[in-house]
Design a protein around this motif. Structure first.
Motif, PDB file in Angstrom:
ATOM      1  N   CYS A 292       0.869  -1.201   0.007  1.00 60.60           N
ATOM      2  CA  CYS A 292       0.297  -0.059   0.093  1.00 60.60           C
ATOM      3  C   CYS A 292       0.875   0.994  -0.266  1.00 60.60           C
ATOM      4  O   CYS A 292       1.225   1.387   0.978  1.00 60.60           O
ATOM      5  CB  CYS A 292      -1.239   0.179   1.156  1.00 60.60           C
ATOM      6  N   PRO A 293       1.079   1.587  -1.164  1.00 61.85           N
ATOM      7  CA  PRO A 293       0.320   1.296  -2.416  1.00 61.85           C
ATOM      8  C   PRO A 293       1.204   0.703  -3.242  1.00 61.85           C
ATOM      9  O   PRO A 293       0.158   0.584  -4.374  1.00 61.85           O
ATOM     10  CB  PRO A 293       0.327   2.829  -2.876  1.00 61.85           C
ATOM     11  N   ALA A 294       2.308   0.660  -3.542  1.00 62.54           N
ATOM     12  CA  ALA A 294       3.568   0.266  -4.377  1.00 62.54           C
ATOM     13  C   ALA A 294       4.116  -0.389  -3.347  1.00 62.54           C
ATOM     14  O   ALA A 294       4.552  -0.352  -2.390  1.00 62.54           O
ATOM     15  CB  ALA A 294       3.582   0.946  -5.370  1.00 62.54           C
ATOM     16  N   PRO A 295       5.173  -1.236  -4.277  1.00 59.67           N
ATOM     17  CA  PRO A 295       6.446  -1.958  -3.944  1.00 59.67           C
ATOM     18  C   PRO A 295       7.515  -1.199  -3.892  1.00 59.67           C
ATOM     19  O   PRO A 295       7.255   0.218  -4.349  1.00 59.67           O
ATOM     20  CB  PRO A 295       6.669  -2.469  -4.662  1.00 59.67           C
ATOM     21  N   PRO A 296       8.943  -1.718  -3.341  1.00 62.30           N
ATOM     22  CA  PRO A 296       9.864   0.383  -2.647  1.00 62.30           C
ATOM     23  C   PRO A 296      10.169  -0.335  -3.913  1.00 62.30           C
ATOM     24  O   PRO A 296      10.773  -1.250  -4.827  1.00 62.30           O
ATOM     25  CB  PRO A 296      10.478  -0.450  -1.385  1.00 62.30           C
ATOM     26  N   ARG A 297      10.794   1.243  -4.187  1.00 56.81           N
ATOM     27  CA  ARG A 297      12.279   1.202  -4.853  1.00 56.81           C
ATOM     28  C   ARG A 297      13.732   1.049  -4.841  1.00 56.81           C
ATOM     29  O   ARG A 297      14.451   1.017  -5.604  1.00 56.81           O
ATOM     30  CB  ARG A 297      11.681   2.725  -6.470  1.00 56.81           C
TER      31      ARG A 297
END
Length: 213
Positions: free
Chosen positions: A112-117
């Motif tokens: 939530c909301p997206a995977p880490p980069r």
């Protein structure tokens, strides 16, 4: 009660899902002391506030979620069928690997909301970047999507579409309820009264149900 249920000490609390607590996100919130501090468009402490908000929303659904801390007790994650991960743009590589191993062995992770980069040094590092969903213009698809990895699945879930708090809360609950149904992760005891929480403890042959008003 202890005389009537002498095996209670051997029982485990029944929890099918958990929310991930990540210390660096909490440190952000501590450093800013609830002030609005933005760095390059990133609001410090926001992910930790999302952690608390997500946990409260799951409590309203009577899910009684657990809390996992991969820095102190990484093996705890294997107890759960699903883990919600309130996530920022960064996460250390070891925590990412633990999540990937958990999914590959049959667990389900909802970012939530997206995977880490990035890693903790803010260098590009993501084990999940290849599973990000983007449309033809490069924008992330906001609708919940699943991707299978090994025996488990991951999902991206953005719950920030509405600004009004009352509508936001209602939307969050609806979205979370839908996600739980999609993954077939529901509490063993269903209850429709919002002011009563059901908490189940169990061992091999016995069950004890607490109803907390």
């Amino acid at each position: 009660f202890m005389q009537r249920v002498p095996v209670f000490a051997s029982m485990q609390k029944v929890q099918t899902l958990a929310v991930m607590y990540y210390r660096p996100y909490a440190w952000e919130a501590y450093m800013t002391s609830d002030r609005h501090v933005s760095v390059g468009g990133y609001i410090l402490g926001q992910t930790y506030r999302n952690f608390k908000r997500l946990y409260a929303a799951l409590m309203k659904l009577n899910c009684d979620p657990g809390i996992i801390d991969l820095w102190t007790n990484p093996e705890h994650i294997t107890r759960f069928q699903m883990v919600f991960v309130p996530c920022s743009v960064y996460m250390d590589s070891n925590a990412q690997q633990l999540l990937m191993d958990y999914v590959a062995s049959g667990g389900n992770v909802v970012f939530c909301p997206a995977p880490p980069r990035l890693d903790l040094d803010l260098n590009p590092n993501s084990l999940f970047s290849v599973y990000a969903w983007r449309d033809q213009n490069g924008h992330t698809d906001s609708s919940p999507r699943q991707y299978k990895i090994g025996k488990g699945k991951i999902m991206e879930l953005d719950m920030t579409a509405v600004s009004d708090d009352s509508k936001q809360t209602k939307l969050e609950l609806e979205m979370l309820r839908t996600v739980l149904m999609q993954f077939n992760v529901m509490s063993e005891v269903q209850i429709n009264e919002p002011n009563v929480m059901a908490v189940l403890h169990r061992n091999g042959t016995n069950k004890v149900l607490f109803l907390i008003n």
